[in-house]
Design a protein around this motif. Structure first.
Motif, PDB file in Angstrom:
ATOM      1  N   LEU A 121       1.121  -1.302  -0.321  1.00 37.12           N
ATOM      2  CA  LEU A 121       0.091  -0.152   0.176  1.00 37.12           C
ATOM      3  C   LEU A 121       0.778   1.242   0.057  1.00 37.12           C
ATOM      4  O   LEU A 121       1.891   1.545   0.776  1.00 37.12           O
ATOM      5  CB  LEU A 121      -0.343  -0.735   1.288  1.00 37.12           C
ATOM      6  CG  LEU A 121      -1.380  -1.106   1.491  1.00 37.12           C
ATOM      7  CD1 LEU A 121      -2.479  -1.033   2.468  1.00 37.12           C
ATOM      8  CD2 LEU A 121      -2.856  -1.272   0.322  1.00 37.12           C
ATOM      9  N   GLU A 123      -9.791   5.751   5.322  1.00 32.32           N
ATOM     10  CA  GLU A 123      -9.981   5.044   3.946  1.00 32.32           C
ATOM     11  C   GLU A 123      -8.894   4.524   3.916  1.00 32.32           C
ATOM     12  O   GLU A 123      -8.862   3.235   3.589  1.00 32.32           O
ATOM     13  CB  GLU A 123      -9.874   6.528   3.146  1.00 32.32           C
ATOM     14  CG  GLU A 123      -9.501   5.388   1.497  1.00 32.32           C
ATOM     15  CD  GLU A 123      -8.988   6.400   0.326  1.00 32.32           C
ATOM     16  OE1 GLU A 123      -8.150   6.137  -0.198  1.00 32.32           O
ATOM     17  OE2 GLU A 123      -9.045   7.573   0.320  1.00 32.32           O
ATOM     18  N   GLN A 168      -9.854   1.310   5.847  1.00 26.76           N
ATOM     19  CA  GLN A 168     -11.095   0.848   5.514  1.00 26.76           C
ATOM     20  C   GLN A 168     -10.129  -0.471   4.608  1.00 26.76           C
ATOM     21  O   GLN A 168     -10.547  -1.704   4.324  1.00 26.76           O
ATOM     22  CB  GLN A 168     -11.617   1.125   5.156  1.00 26.76           C
ATOM     23  CG  GLN A 168     -12.807   1.670   5.904  1.00 26.76           C
ATOM     24  CD  GLN A 168     -14.068   3.269   5.238  1.00 26.76           C
ATOM     25  OE1 GLN A 168     -13.661   3.515   4.272  1.00 26.76           O
ATOM     26  NE2 GLN A 168     -14.730   3.291   6.347  1.00 26.76           N
ATOM     27  N   ARG A 169      -9.192   0.045   4.176  1.00 24.38           N
ATOM     28  CA  ARG A 169      -8.278  -1.157   2.958  1.00 24.38           C
ATOM     29  C   ARG A 169      -7.515  -2.075   3.445  1.00 24.38           C
ATOM     30  O   ARG A 169      -7.369  -3.046   3.498  1.00 24.38           O
ATOM     31  CB  ARG A 169      -7.258   0.243   2.555  1.00 24.38           C
ATOM     32  CG  ARG A 169      -8.004   0.678   0.858  1.00 24.38           C
ATOM     33  CD  ARG A 169      -7.251   0.858   0.002  1.00 24.38           C
ATOM     34  NE  ARG A 169      -6.818   2.202   0.380  1.00 24.38           N
ATOM     35  CZ  ARG A 169      -5.932   2.930   0.123  1.00 24.38           C
ATOM     36  NH1 ARG A 169      -4.975   2.428  -0.863  1.00 24.38           N
ATOM     37  NH2 ARG A 169      -5.225   4.056   0.448  1.00 24.38           N
ATOM     38  N   ALA A 209      -9.513  -4.601   4.702  1.00 25.01           N
ATOM     39  CA  ALA A 209      -9.948  -5.651   3.807  1.00 25.01           C
ATOM     40  C   ALA A 209      -8.956  -6.290   3.621  1.00 25.01           C
ATOM     41  O   ALA A 209      -9.072  -7.116   2.710  1.00 25.01           O
ATOM     42  CB  ALA A 209     -10.500  -4.913   3.127  1.00 25.01           C
TER      43      ALA A 209
END
Length: 170
Positions: free
Chosen positions: A109, A138, A141-142, A145
């Motif tokens: 990321l 954001e 949340q990534r 996931a």
């Protein structure tokens, strides 16, 4: 900790610590060269040579060996605040499954600039830099996931009191 370039993910560099690095490269002169570069990564080799008692060519060769062996990198360290990233956070993650594959996925990321596998209440720690709180949400949340991530806990930085890169040459 290295600072990422979130706007340009293709330019981000990943630092991987090499197993079994050659500690023989770290004699007293090499440590003094590293100290010189920690003070100023653009310091001329001739100036370093005068400080450590070597020729410019000898310093150049030693620096190249240290770089090739992965003992050090010479990079620009940026101030995230001045680059428009006022929000930083350390995020603790609990995982299940293959810990190393989760760490590798997190390291991909662009906003994540630091990933370590830890012992204790968290399996992994990551550091992120963000444009604002919405961007942090954001990113969280990534992170949540990513397969294998069970939970996260964010520690938002309110004020940085010390950050140094001069360790490692006592």
């Amino acid at each position: 900790m290295s600072q990422p370039q979130p706007e340009s993910p293709g330019l981000a560099r990943r630092v991987t610590v090499r197993q079994g690095a050659h500690h023989a490269l770290l004699d007293d002169v090499a440590k003094r060269i590293i100290e010189q570069l920690q003070e100023d990564g653009r310091r001329p080799y001739a100036t370093i040579g005068r400080a450590v008692g070597l020729s410019e060519a000898a310093v150049r060769q030693r620096v190249q060996r240290l770089l090739d062996a992965g003992v050090m990198q010479i990079v620009a360290v940026t101030d995230p605040l001045q680059l428009g990233f006022p929000r930083q956070a350390m995020i603790g993650l609990r995982t299940d499954g293959d810990l190393e594959s989760v760490a590798d996925r997190l390291a991909e990321l662009p906003e994540v600039d630091y990933v370590v596998i830890t012992a204790g209440s968290f399996d992994l720690l990551t550091e992120v830099v963000c444009r604002n709180d919405d961007h942090l949400l954001e990113i969280l949340q990534r992170l949540r996931a990513v397969p294998g991530v069970v939970s996260t806990e964010a520690f938002v930085y309110l004020k940085l009191r010390k950050q140094t890169y001069t360790w490692g040459t006592p």
